[in-house]
Write an enzyme that holds these catalytic residues in place. Structure first.
Site, PDB file in Angstrom:
ATOM      1  N   TYR A   1       0.827  -1.203   0.000  1.00 57.81           N
ATOM      2  CA  TYR A   1       0.000   0.000   0.000  1.00 57.81           C
ATOM      3  C   TYR A   1       0.865   1.259   0.000  1.00 57.81           C
ATOM      4  O   TYR A   1       0.696   2.149  -0.846  1.00 57.81           O
ATOM      5  CB  TYR A   1      -0.922  -0.004   1.218  1.00 57.81           C
ATOM      6  CG  TYR A   1      -1.871   1.171   1.272  1.00 57.81           C
ATOM      7  CD1 TYR A   1      -3.066   1.154   0.556  1.00 57.81           C
ATOM      8  CD2 TYR A   1      -1.574   2.305   2.024  1.00 57.81           C
ATOM      9  CE1 TYR A   1      -3.943   2.233   0.592  1.00 57.81           C
ATOM     10  CE2 TYR A   1      -2.442   3.381   2.065  1.00 57.81           C
ATOM     11  CZ  TYR A   1      -3.623   3.339   1.351  1.00 57.81           C
ATOM     12  OH  TYR A   1      -4.482   4.414   1.381  1.00 57.81           O
TER      13      TYR A   1
ATOM     14  N   LYS B   1       1.659   3.982  -3.165  1.00 53.47           N
ATOM     15  CA  LYS B   1       1.368   5.405  -2.962  1.00 53.47           C
ATOM     16  C   LYS B   1       2.629   6.245  -3.200  1.00 53.47           C
ATOM     17  O   LYS B   1       2.568   7.313  -3.828  1.00 53.47           O
ATOM     18  CB  LYS B   1       0.845   5.636  -1.547  1.00 53.47           C
ATOM     19  CG  LYS B   1      -0.526   5.038  -1.269  1.00 53.47           C
ATOM     20  CD  LYS B   1      -1.610   5.723  -2.058  1.00 53.47           C
ATOM     21  CE  LYS B   1      -2.991   5.249  -1.647  1.00 53.47           C
ATOM     22  NZ  LYS B   1      -4.076   5.889  -2.430  1.00 53.47           N
TER      23      LYS B   1
END
Length: 279
Positions: free
Chosen positions: A183, A187
């Protein structure tokens, strides 16, 4: 001692220990929290003037992810503060609004798997806002990467080619292209790749846990939001409305550099300044 009395006593002790733990964690997080730029703490009085000056420039914007919680709040803020002459929503489906305040909002329906075919939807906007995103739990690892990296990056490329000067990206606390966590890695990667596109202004917002009362919510999500709600003044969490306010407010501020990163505390401070102006 009865079983009931013992249970009550045990629960009381557990609650007390949890309370102490929460206070200790909050104190530590506040101590190590990110510094807030001075311009975010002293701008409340000037915000209305800045908005009026920006409004007179007759600019337009688009929003990606307006069906999500942050996107909804952002759209509402933009309509209430009326700093753009035209607002366009770019998404995979047409959204329905009952309030008359939304009647002039333009909607462009696109297929994110074939975004090159919809390049026209990204043309002619001065500012782009991206609140697009999903989760690994909802879309799987490949689906998460496709949405949060591929769709976001391609949209940014089309926005740059279409003439957008500013791009505002909702990212995440802890984003890091070198992270071992998927994650945070994704990002961080998309942040770096969009920066390389060379927008006149690229603003990255890295909020912590987003506090929002979803209409449909799993028990685990509800418990997580309630727990992190205790840390609303730290780097851990933030009300979703504060993120939306901060994104709008930051748009009218003069950028000090081409790429800026607003961590959770800066977002919170900026959001609070905007809220003061509403009163």
């Amino acid at each position: 001692m009865s079983v009931l009395t013992l249970l009550v006593s045990t629960l009381g002790k557990a609650t007390g220990l949890l309370t102490v733990l929460v206070l200790v964690i909050a104190a530590v997080l506040n101590y190590f929290d990110d510094p807030v730029p001075a311009k975010y703490t002293s701008m409340a009085e000037d915000l209305k003037t800045l908005e009026e000056n920006f409004r007179q420039q007759n600019r337009s914007c688009f929003i990606l992810g307006a069906s999500g919680e942050t996107g909804k709040a952002l759209l509402q803020q933009l309509l209430e503060r009326n700093i753009f002459s035209k607002i366009t929503l770019i998404g995979r489906r047409q959204l329905t609004f009952e309030d008359k305040a939304y009647e002039n909002v333009v909607q462009e329906v696109v297929d994110f798997e074939k975004l090159d075919d919809y390049a026209a939807a990204f043309q002619g906007h001065d500012v782009g806002y991206c609140c697009l995103g999903t989760t690994r739990a909802k879309a799987g690892a490949d689906g998460f990467v496709r949405v949060d990296h591929d769709y976001v990056l391609k949209s940014a490329e089309l926005a740059k080619a279409g003439g957008s000067a500013q791009f505002h990206l909702e990212s995440s606390r802890g984003a890091n292209k070198d992270s071992s966590f998927l994650y945070l890695k994704v990002k961080g990667q998309v942040e770096a790749e969009i920066e390389a596109l060379g927008f006149d202004r690229f603003s990255i917002y890295r909020p912590g846990v987003l506090l929002v009362d979803r209409q449909e919510s799993r028990p685990g999500e509800w418990l997580t939001r309630k727990f992190f709600g205790v840390f609303s003044s730290t780097s851990m969490s933030i009300p979703i409305e504060a993120v939306a306010r901060a994104m709008v407010s930051n748009t009218v501020l003069q950028a000090e550099q081409k790429t800026e990163i607003l961590e959770n505390k800066a977002i919170s401070t900026l959001g609070k300044s905007a809220k003061k102006c509403e009163k």
